[in-house]
Design a protein around this motif. Sequence first.
Motif, mmCIF file in Angstrom:
data_model
loop_
_atom_site.group_PDB
_atom_site.id
_atom_site.type_symbol
_atom_site.label_atom_id
_atom_site.label_comp_id
_atom_site.label_asym_id
_atom_site.label_seq_id
_atom_site.Cartn_x
_atom_site.Cartn_y
_atom_site.Cartn_z
ATOM 1 N N HIS A 26 0.822 -1.220 0.000
ATOM 2 C CA HIS A 26 0.000 0.000 0.000
ATOM 3 C C HIS A 26 0.853 1.267 0.000
ATOM 4 O O HIS A 26 0.498 2.257 -0.628
ATOM 5 C CB HIS A 26 -1.022 0.006 1.146
ATOM 6 C CG HIS A 26 -0.478 -0.243 2.508
ATOM 7 N ND1 HIS A 26 -0.192 -1.502 2.977
ATOM 8 C CD2 HIS A 26 -0.150 0.600 3.518
ATOM 9 C CE1 HIS A 26 0.257 -1.414 4.215
ATOM 10 N NE2 HIS A 26 0.307 -0.159 4.575
ATOM 11 N N ARG A 38 -8.027 1.143 -0.546
ATOM 12 C CA ARG A 38 -8.924 0.111 -0.007
ATOM 13 C C ARG A 38 -9.474 -0.754 -1.128
ATOM 14 O O ARG A 38 -9.624 -0.288 -2.267
ATOM 15 C CB ARG A 38 -10.018 0.723 0.867
ATOM 16 C CG ARG A 38 -11.060 1.617 0.232
ATOM 17 C CD ARG A 38 -10.588 2.884 -0.366
ATOM 18 N NE ARG A 38 -9.803 3.772 0.441
ATOM 19 C CZ ARG A 38 -10.305 4.840 1.058
ATOM 20 N NH1 ARG A 38 -11.583 5.122 0.968
ATOM 21 N NH2 ARG A 38 -9.505 5.659 1.704
ATOM 22 N N GLY A 66 -4.846 6.292 6.910
ATOM 23 C CA GLY A 66 -3.915 6.226 5.770
ATOM 24 C C GLY A 66 -3.649 7.618 5.229
ATOM 25 O O GLY A 66 -3.164 8.494 5.949
ATOM 26 N N ALA A 111 -5.301 0.990 16.860
ATOM 27 C CA ALA A 111 -6.750 0.822 16.964
ATOM 28 C C ALA A 111 -7.114 -0.278 17.958
ATOM 29 O O ALA A 111 -8.256 -0.368 18.389
ATOM 30 C CB ALA A 111 -7.321 0.499 15.588
ATOM 31 N N ALA A 128 -9.570 -1.250 5.024
ATOM 32 C CA ALA A 128 -8.324 -1.918 4.618
ATOM 33 C C ALA A 128 -7.329 -1.983 5.752
ATOM 34 O O ALA A 128 -6.135 -1.752 5.552
ATOM 35 C CB ALA A 128 -7.716 -1.194 3.401
HETATM 36 C C1 LIG Z 1 -3.884 -0.373 3.402
HETATM 37 S S1 LIG Z 1 -3.690 1.076 4.339
HETATM 38 C C2 LIG Z 1 -5.354 1.701 4.295
HETATM 39 C C3 LIG Z 1 -5.442 3.156 4.594
HETATM 40 C C4 LIG Z 1 -6.833 3.778 4.466
HETATM 41 N N1 LIG Z 1 -7.738 3.255 5.465
HETATM 42 C C5 LIG Z 1 -7.398 3.508 3.091
HETATM 43 O O1 LIG Z 1 -8.319 2.699 2.988
HETATM 44 O O2 LIG Z 1 -6.955 4.138 2.123
HETATM 45 C C6 LIG Z 1 -3.571 0.426 5.984
HETATM 46 C C7 LIG Z 1 -3.434 1.493 7.059
HETATM 47 O O3 LIG Z 1 -3.677 0.909 8.333
HETATM 48 C C8 LIG Z 1 -2.773 1.456 9.284
HETATM 49 N N2 LIG Z 1 -2.800 0.514 10.409
HETATM 50 C C9 LIG Z 1 -2.534 -0.800 10.366
HETATM 51 N N3 LIG Z 1 -2.737 -1.379 11.561
HETATM 52 C C10 LIG Z 1 -3.152 -0.379 12.402
HETATM 53 C C11 LIG Z 1 -3.524 -0.334 13.774
HETATM 54 N N4 LIG Z 1 -3.502 -1.432 14.533
HETATM 55 N N5 LIG Z 1 -3.890 0.836 14.300
HETATM 56 C C12 LIG Z 1 -3.918 1.959 13.539
HETATM 57 N N6 LIG Z 1 -3.579 1.982 12.234
HETATM 58 C C13 LIG Z 1 -3.195 0.830 11.658
HETATM 59 C C14 LIG Z 1 -1.490 1.568 8.478
HETATM 60 O O4 LIG Z 1 -0.566 2.420 9.066
HETATM 61 C C15 LIG Z 1 -2.052 2.111 7.165
HETATM 62 O O5 LIG Z 1 -2.213 3.508 7.204
#
Ligand SMILES: C[S@@+](CC[C@H](N)C(=O)[O-])C[C@H]1O[C@@H](n2cnc3c(N)ncnc32)[C@H](O)[C@@H]1O
Length: 278
Positions: A26, A38, A66, A111, A128
């Motif tokens: 990503h 996503r 993200g 999260a 995502a």
């Molecule tokens: C594939 S990207 C998706 C970003 C956005 N939600 C989108 O759909 O465009 C995954 C995101 O999840 C964040 N992430 C992964 N695990 C996480 C967690 N446990 N708590 C907070 N953020 C998390 C990563 O840093 C990244 O920004």
Amino acid sequence: MNCTICTPASKTHAASLSSMDRMPGHWLLAQMGKRVLRPGGIELTRFMLERLAVCSDDAAVEFAPGLGVTARLTLERRPASYTAIERDEAAAANVRRYLNGPRQQCRVGSAEQTGLPEQSATVVYGEAMLTMQGPEQKRRIIAEAFRLLKPGGRYGVHEMSLTPDDLPIQEQEEISREMSREIHVGARPLTRREWRELLEAAGFSIEAETSAPMHLLEPGRLIRDEGFFRALRFAFKVVRSPEARRRVFSMRRMFRKHRRRLAAIALVAVKPTASRNY
Ligand SMILES: C[S@@+](CC[C@H](N)C(=O)[O-])C[C@H]1O[C@@H](n2cnc3c(N)ncnc32)[C@H](O)[C@@H]1O
């Protein structure tokens, strides 16, 4: 994990080539200029936001914003407050550029354990981000959404799914393994039934669901998600960088190979008003 979306253009070509090789899929796409990361694209995001019906009375919490694409759509709905929890510092700094005033914030954190007060939100969503977690982390993040929500509050998810529901476990594991290898992030999509069961086990009742093909890297979806000129710029940047080209084409080959098994799913669930202990 260090986010490379903000890597200065002055970094050496060699350095960016080697980091591109190892970079999570990503962030590689983000570095090439892709904003929508996503699986169901902006259409499933819009479905989720419409069903969440964010309005001026809402205290909204976004997990893992993200690059802030959905954050901006949510803020257009003028919620009473907006709080994002993002694990990646550079991504969080990027999201903060869209925020205004004390009732809009993006915190660096997980999260799984946001540190936000219990029953302080009316809407929670994340896209995502569950797919890339192991089974226990998935459960903890969903439980955290439940804890944060007031009774009657809504929770939206938009993730990758496997189809059909009775896909043999061995095949599920093979696809997950192959995908994790390809995108350099653990990827554990669930079937539609498993996503529903996970939400219901946390105490949610599901109110809406939709799905879409896994077309993240298909030209039509790229144009719909990014707009014609940004999609063109993305394609141009990918083609010009041999390492990015190798990785993006390889990811697309893998998505195409499993196109009958992979999909995107969006679900909106509600925390019941009658109190039950989970
Ligand atoms: C594939 S990207 C998706 C970003 C956005 N939600 C989108 O759909 O465009 C995954 C995101 O999840 C964040 N992430 C992964 N695990 C996480 C967690 N446990 N708590 C907070 N953020 C998390 C990563 O840093 C990244 O920004």
